[in-house]
Every structure is written in C-alpha cells, then in structure tokens.
Design a protein around this motif. Structure first.
Motif, PDB file in Angstrom:
ATOM      1  N   VAL A 117       3.001  23.245 -10.375  1.00  0.00           N
ATOM      2  CA  VAL A 117       4.457  23.186 -10.161  1.00  0.00           C
ATOM      3  C   VAL A 117       4.721  23.032  -8.664  1.00  0.00           C
ATOM      4  N   LEU A 118       4.027  23.823  -7.853  1.00  0.00           N
ATOM      5  CA  LEU A 118       4.192  23.739  -6.394  1.00  0.00           C
ATOM      6  C   LEU A 118       3.645  22.418  -5.845  1.00  0.00           C
ATOM      7  N   ILE A 119       2.469  22.019  -6.326  1.00  0.00           N
ATOM      8  CA  ILE A 119       1.868  20.761  -5.862  1.00  0.00           C
ATOM      9  C   ILE A 119       2.758  19.574  -6.242  1.00  0.00           C
ATOM     10  N   SER A 120       3.311  19.591  -7.442  1.00  0.00           N
ATOM     11  CA  SER A 120       4.186  18.499  -7.891  1.00  0.00           C
ATOM     12  C   SER A 120       5.438  18.412  -7.031  1.00  0.00           C
ATOM     13  N   THR A 121       5.971  19.563  -6.660  1.00  0.00           N
ATOM     14  CA  THR A 121       7.143  19.575  -5.791  1.00  0.00           C
ATOM     15  C   THR A 121       6.816  18.937  -4.447  1.00  0.00           C
ATOM     16  N   ALA A 122       5.689  19.333  -3.877  1.00  0.00           N
ATOM     17  CA  ALA A 122       5.280  18.771  -2.584  1.00  0.00           C
ATOM     18  C   ALA A 122       5.022  17.264  -2.688  1.00  0.00           C
ATOM     19  N   LEU A 123       4.345  16.830  -3.742  1.00  0.00           N
ATOM     20  CA  LEU A 123       4.059  15.403  -3.914  1.00  0.00           C
ATOM     21  C   LEU A 123       5.330  14.588  -4.134  1.00  0.00           C
ATOM     22  N   THR A 124       6.298  15.153  -4.843  1.00  0.00           N
ATOM     23  CA  THR A 124       7.568  14.467  -5.061  1.00  0.00           C
ATOM     24  C   THR A 124       8.328  14.335  -3.746  1.00  0.00           C
ATOM     25  N   MET A 125       8.289  15.385  -2.919  1.00  0.00           N
ATOM     26  CA  MET A 125       8.933  15.309  -1.602  1.00  0.00           C
ATOM     27  C   MET A 125       8.273  14.246  -0.730  1.00  0.00           C
ATOM     28  N   VAL A 126       6.953  14.192  -0.747  1.00  0.00           N
ATOM     29  CA  VAL A 126       6.226  13.177   0.025  1.00  0.00           C
ATOM     30  C   VAL A 126       6.590  11.782  -0.479  1.00  0.00           C
ATOM     31  N   ALA A 127       6.619  11.603  -1.795  1.00  0.00           N
ATOM     32  CA  ALA A 127       6.965  10.295  -2.371  1.00  0.00           C
ATOM     33  C   ALA A 127       8.384   9.888  -1.973  1.00  0.00           C
ATOM     34  N   TYR A 128       9.303  10.838  -1.985  1.00  0.00           N
ATOM     35  CA  TYR A 128      10.691  10.537  -1.618  1.00  0.00           C
ATOM     36  C   TYR A 128      10.796  10.120  -0.152  1.00  0.00           C
ATOM     37  N   LYS A 129      10.107  10.840   0.730  1.00  0.00           N
ATOM     38  CA  LYS A 129      10.143  10.495   2.158  1.00  0.00           C
ATOM     39  C   LYS A 129       9.486   9.127   2.407  1.00  0.00           C
ATOM     40  N   LEU A 130       8.395   8.851   1.707  1.00  0.00           N
ATOM     41  CA  LEU A 130       7.749   7.547   1.845  1.00  0.00           C
ATOM     42  C   LEU A 130       8.645   6.429   1.315  1.00  0.00           C
ATOM     43  N   TRP A 131       9.375   6.710   0.236  1.00  0.00           N
ATOM     44  CA  TRP A 131      10.302   5.715  -0.319  1.00  0.00           C
ATOM     45  C   TRP A 131      11.418   5.418   0.678  1.00  0.00           C
ATOM     46  N   GLN A 132      11.947   6.466   1.320  1.00  0.00           N
ATOM     47  CA  GLN A 132      12.973   6.253   2.343  1.00  0.00           C
ATOM     48  C   GLN A 132      12.423   5.398   3.485  1.00  0.00           C
ATOM     49  N   LEU A 133      11.197   5.689   3.912  1.00  0.00           N
ATOM     50  CA  LEU A 133      10.550   4.924   4.969  1.00  0.00           C
ATOM     51  C   LEU A 133      10.390   3.463   4.546  1.00  0.00           C
ATOM     52  N   ASP A 134       9.981   3.235   3.320  1.00  0.00           N
ATOM     53  CA  ASP A 134       9.806   1.876   2.799  1.00  0.00           C
ATOM     54  C   ASP A 134      11.139   1.126   2.762  1.00  0.00           C
TER      55      ASP A 134
ATOM     56  N   PRO B  58       0.814  -1.222   0.000  1.00  0.00           N
ATOM     57  CA  PRO B  58       0.000   0.000   0.000  1.00  0.00           C
ATOM     58  C   PRO B  58       0.847   1.272   0.000  1.00  0.00           C
ATOM     59  N   LEU B  59       1.974   1.234   0.682  1.00  0.00           N
ATOM     60  CA  LEU B  59       2.858   2.395   0.716  1.00  0.00           C
ATOM     61  C   LEU B  59       3.409   2.698  -0.678  1.00  0.00           C
ATOM     62  N   ARG B  60       3.772   1.669  -1.412  1.00  0.00           N
ATOM     63  CA  ARG B  60       4.279   1.878  -2.773  1.00  0.00           C
ATOM     64  C   ARG B  60       3.184   2.348  -3.719  1.00  0.00           C
ATOM     65  N   VAL B  61       1.952   1.963  -3.472  1.00  0.00           N
ATOM     66  CA  VAL B  61       0.832   2.457  -4.274  1.00  0.00           C
ATOM     67  C   VAL B  61       0.647   3.953  -4.035  1.00  0.00           C
ATOM     68  N   VAL B  62       0.761   4.376  -2.779  1.00  0.00           N
ATOM     69  CA  VAL B  62       0.658   5.802  -2.451  1.00  0.00           C
ATOM     70  C   VAL B  62       1.793   6.581  -3.120  1.00  0.00           C
ATOM     71  N   ILE B  63       2.991   6.032  -3.105  1.00  0.00           N
ATOM     72  CA  ILE B  63       4.136   6.674  -3.763  1.00  0.00           C
ATOM     73  C   ILE B  63       3.850   6.837  -5.254  1.00  0.00           C
ATOM     74  N   ALA B  64       3.355   5.791  -5.874  1.00  0.00           N
ATOM     75  CA  ALA B  64       3.047   5.851  -7.311  1.00  0.00           C
ATOM     76  C   ALA B  64       1.977   6.888  -7.609  1.00  0.00           C
ATOM     77  N   LEU B  65       0.966   6.962  -6.760  1.00  0.00           N
ATOM     78  CA  LEU B  65      -0.101   7.954  -6.963  1.00  0.00           C
ATOM     79  C   LEU B  65       0.430   9.374  -6.812  1.00  0.00           C
ATOM     80  N   CYS B  66       1.331   9.577  -5.852  1.00  0.00           N
ATOM     81  CA  CYS B  66       1.933  10.905  -5.676  1.00  0.00           C
ATOM     82  C   CYS B  66       2.713  11.320  -6.919  1.00  0.00           C
ATOM     83  N   LEU B  67       3.366  10.383  -7.552  1.00  0.00           N
ATOM     84  CA  LEU B  67       4.163  10.708  -8.741  1.00  0.00           C
ATOM     85  C   LEU B  67       3.318  10.766 -10.005  1.00  0.00           C
ATOM     86  N   PHE B  68       2.195  10.064 -10.024  1.00  0.00           N
ATOM     87  CA  PHE B  68       1.355   9.988 -11.213  1.00  0.00           C
ATOM     88  C   PHE B  68       0.346  11.133 -11.310  1.00  0.00           C
ATOM     89  N   ALA B  69      -0.096  11.648 -10.170  1.00  0.00           N
ATOM     90  CA  ALA B  69      -1.125  12.693 -10.135  1.00  0.00           C
ATOM     91  C   ALA B  69      -0.784  13.934 -10.966  1.00  0.00           C
TER      92      ALA B  69
END
Length: 107
Positions: free
Chosen positions: A80-97, A37-48
């Motif tokens: 542009v701002l939303i994408s930056t925030a979502l990429t940061m969230v995806a990166y932090k979730l990836w580190q956690l994973d 589920p965590l990787r699905v959230v990461i993918a959604l953050c990058l795909f949105a």
C-alpha cells in the motif's frame, strides 16, 4: 488463383470527420502516440503493484513474522505504501513529460 488485395479500411480520424462533419486538425491526422523511455518508466511504476499483488504464491506464507504479524498481511500493507510512492513518482514524471511536450517550464 488470383490474389486479393487487402481491404483499405478508413482511419479513425476519417471515420470521425465523415460521421460528425467535424474536420480533424491537420496536426492530429496520421500522428501516432509516441512511446518514450519516460513513459515506459511511468507504465512500470503503475504496473508493478498489480504484478506484486496478483502473484499471490510469492507471498502466501506465514513467516517471516513482523511484530507477530504474518508475512501474508504485512507484505500487502507494505505494498500500500510502495504503491502510493510509485503513483506519486508516476504522476510527477507525467507532469515532466507533459511540460516537455508543450516546450515550456510551466508550473
């Protein structure tokens, strides 16, 4: 009629080990990537952002204006701002994973 049995194709690890002479570690042979589920959230953050920007008909309009700027432009700049925030969230979730997979809380 005679039914043919399906062809038995070698796995990629067998092809790599045979072709290069390098033995693959036992831990990686036959192991499929895990979809969590965590990787699905990461993918959604990058795909949105891709969906938001490629669906042009949803924002191809002039109004509402924001400080005199048509919607078409400020919507893209907002993403542009939303994408930056979502990429940061995806990166932090990836580190956690990755930390969870290694079994430690390394920083």
């Amino acid at each position: 009629m005679e039914q043919n049995s399906p062809l038995d194709f070698p796995t990629i690890t067998e092809v790599i080990s045979e072709g290069t002479g390098i033995a693959m570690p036992e831990a990686t042979q036959g192991k499929q990537p895990t979809i969590t589920p965590l990787r699905v959230v990461i993918a959604l953050c990058l795909f949105a952002p891709f969906v938001a920007m490629l669906w042009v008909s949803s924002y191809a309009k002039v109004e509402p204006l924001l400080a005199g700027i048509p919607f078409f432009y400020w919507y893209q700049m907002l993403w542009v701002l939303i994408s930056t925030a979502l990429t940061m969230v995806a990166y932090k979730l990836w580190q956690l994973d990755q930390r969870a997979r290694k079994g430690g809380d390394e920083r």
